[in-house]
Design an enzyme around this catalytic site. Sequence first.
Site, PDB file in Angstrom:
ATOM      1  N   SER A  81       3.081   8.611 -18.729  1.00 34.38           N
ATOM      2  CA  SER A  81       4.160   8.858 -18.315  1.00 34.38           C
ATOM      3  C   SER A  81       5.395   8.549 -19.353  1.00 34.38           C
ATOM      4  O   SER A  81       6.573   8.790 -19.068  1.00 34.38           O
ATOM      5  CB  SER A  81       4.650   7.931 -17.103  1.00 34.38           C
ATOM      6  N   THR A 212       7.938   6.440 -16.000  1.00 32.58           N
ATOM      7  CA  THR A 212       8.819   5.981 -16.887  1.00 32.58           C
ATOM      8  C   THR A 212       9.064   4.661 -17.125  1.00 32.58           C
ATOM      9  O   THR A 212       8.412   3.906 -16.281  1.00 32.58           O
ATOM     10  CB  THR A 212      10.221   6.462 -16.341  1.00 32.58           C
ATOM     11  N   THR A 230      10.919   8.000 -21.448  1.00 35.38           N
ATOM     12  CA  THR A 230      10.012   8.838 -20.509  1.00 35.38           C
ATOM     13  C   THR A 230       9.370  10.007 -21.052  1.00 35.38           C
ATOM     14  O   THR A 230      10.303  10.684 -21.979  1.00 35.38           O
ATOM     15  CB  THR A 230      10.442   9.067 -19.005  1.00 35.38           C
ATOM     16  N   ARG A 240      13.756  20.909 -19.242  1.00 29.56           N
ATOM     17  CA  ARG A 240      14.411  20.281 -18.128  1.00 29.56           C
ATOM     18  C   ARG A 240      14.514  18.771 -18.517  1.00 29.56           C
ATOM     19  O   ARG A 240      13.717  18.197 -19.475  1.00 29.56           O
ATOM     20  CB  ARG A 240      12.940  20.558 -16.962  1.00 29.56           C
ATOM     21  N   GLY A 242      15.722  14.953 -17.245  1.00 32.21           N
ATOM     22  CA  GLY A 242      15.550  14.159 -16.049  1.00 32.21           C
ATOM     23  C   GLY A 242      16.984  13.332 -16.438  1.00 32.21           C
ATOM     24  O   GLY A 242      17.901  13.203 -17.091  1.00 32.21           O
ATOM     25  N   ASP A 243      16.812  12.148 -15.487  1.00 34.41           N
ATOM     26  CA  ASP A 243      17.903  11.063 -15.305  1.00 34.41           C
ATOM     27  C   ASP A 243      17.645  10.095 -16.723  1.00 34.41           C
ATOM     28  O   ASP A 243      18.670   9.491 -16.947  1.00 34.41           O
ATOM     29  CB  ASP A 243      17.753  10.277 -14.002  1.00 34.41           C
ATOM     30  N   THR A 263      13.665   4.811 -12.162  1.00 34.97           N
ATOM     31  CA  THR A 263      12.612   5.645 -12.310  1.00 34.97           C
ATOM     32  C   THR A 263      12.418   6.505 -11.061  1.00 34.97           C
ATOM     33  O   THR A 263      12.783   6.101  -9.895  1.00 34.97           O
ATOM     34  CB  THR A 263      11.276   4.758 -12.520  1.00 34.97           C
ATOM     35  N   GLY A 264      11.532   7.529 -11.098  1.00 34.30           N
ATOM     36  CA  GLY A 264      11.344   8.225  -9.982  1.00 34.30           C
ATOM     37  C   GLY A 264      12.037   9.670 -10.306  1.00 34.30           C
ATOM     38  O   GLY A 264      12.313   9.968 -11.030  1.00 34.30           O
ATOM     39  N   GLY A 266      14.115  12.047 -11.068  1.00 31.19           N
ATOM     40  CA  GLY A 266      15.197  12.295 -11.718  1.00 31.19           C
ATOM     41  C   GLY A 266      16.525  13.037 -11.100  1.00 31.19           C
ATOM     42  O   GLY A 266      17.717  12.612 -11.197  1.00 31.19           O
TER      43      GLY A 266
HETATM   44  N1  ASP Z   1      12.987   9.832 -13.850  1.00 26.43           N
HETATM   45  C1  ASP Z   1      11.992  10.525 -14.479  1.00 26.43           C
HETATM   46  C2  ASP Z   1      12.514  11.953 -14.717  1.00 26.43           C
HETATM   47  O1  ASP Z   1      12.695  12.365 -13.876  1.00 26.43           O
HETATM   48  C3  ASP Z   1      10.495  10.449 -14.109  1.00 26.43           C
HETATM   49  C4  ASP Z   1      10.038   9.060 -13.511  1.00 26.43           C
HETATM   50  O2  ASP Z   1      10.713   8.389 -13.800  1.00 26.43           O
HETATM   51  O3  ASP Z   1       9.179   9.222 -12.981  1.00 26.43           O
HETATM   52  O4  ASP Z   1      12.218  12.510 -15.618  1.00 26.43           O
END
Ligand code: ASP
Length: 363
Positions: A81, A212, A230, A240, A242-243, A263-264, A266
Amino acid sequence: MNTINRRSFLAVAAAAPALSYLPRTQARPAQPGRGGPVCISSGNGIPAISKAMEMLRSGSDPLDAVVHGVKLIEDDPNDMSVGYGGIPNENGVVQLDSCVMHGPTHKAGAVAAIENIKNPAMVALKVCRRTDHVLLVGEGAKQFALAHGFKEEDLLTERTRKIWLKWKENLNPNDDWLDDDQHIGAPGNAPGNAGDLQSRAEALGLPFHYGTIHCSAIDANGDVGSCTTTSGLSYKIPGRVGDSPLIGAGNFCDNAVGAGGATGRGEAVIQSCGGFQVVQHMANGDDPTEACLKVLKWIADHTRRHDLLNSKGQPNFNVVMYALRKDGAYGSACMRRGSRARNFAVHNGTGEAHHEECSYLYG
Ligand code: ASP
């Protein structure tokens, strides 16, 4: 301009109301922490916070400590990840995102969709320290890294190349990419038009990550540094972002208050300014855990797309929020009890780095 100093912050924190927001167990009392050094991270960060703590103890700046800590995870081919060995985008290319923030100077640096550079957090640190900018993307970010002596490397491992290839071969049963089993006529191997990226990958038994590392630290003086890095969403559309590389989303800190990160999913964190919100809630006197839960509740209340909601009208995805307060108090919360990502890592300056269970919004 900081609106609160340390003393008034601690007074606010101590006077914070009981955790009426938290319906269940696991709420930590809103009491001052024991001071720094303290490091926290997402659950995959035990080696990172151990390294960061070692550096804090020998007097390193908290931002250097967290960036060197997460480098261990970026370098690890088995963490799919982050960094080297991260799952690639839909074209089979690993694109990395990272940002860093330094409390004492309130400076930030970030890179997004950078390719072929193993340690994006280190590059983000260079952006923070060696430019007047905050965010560099794509080819520009890579050229900047090369100018600073970073090496160009292939970030795909044999394992992630095979994973990606299998995903690609099974995208569409009518295209010209045949996987081995289809080729020899094995039945039931094509997923057809199975839903979104995650269900497609899972139908194939392939890993799918929102994954991440977020890591934040305070030192013995109460100075804050924070970082998120990440490889982003597995099999994402090229480009793309993410956050994780967005200051205020996947990471934010304010030296008068503390740090927040995520995390998660984004997209949900970007749309809620998650990291910034965590810090603002703490500035308003919320316990770190409650600050995390408030952001998750905000995300839940603003998720309107039917395909992102379960039958109870709750988000069907996970986001994990992390909060580290200037006085050493910390917390983390995930969307749902039993989520795959439900632990976070803590080193409170004594003993060893260890996992603690995240609080959760939905039982
Ligand atoms: N937050 C990250 C993203 O959306 C991915 C993750 O944290 O799993 O890129």
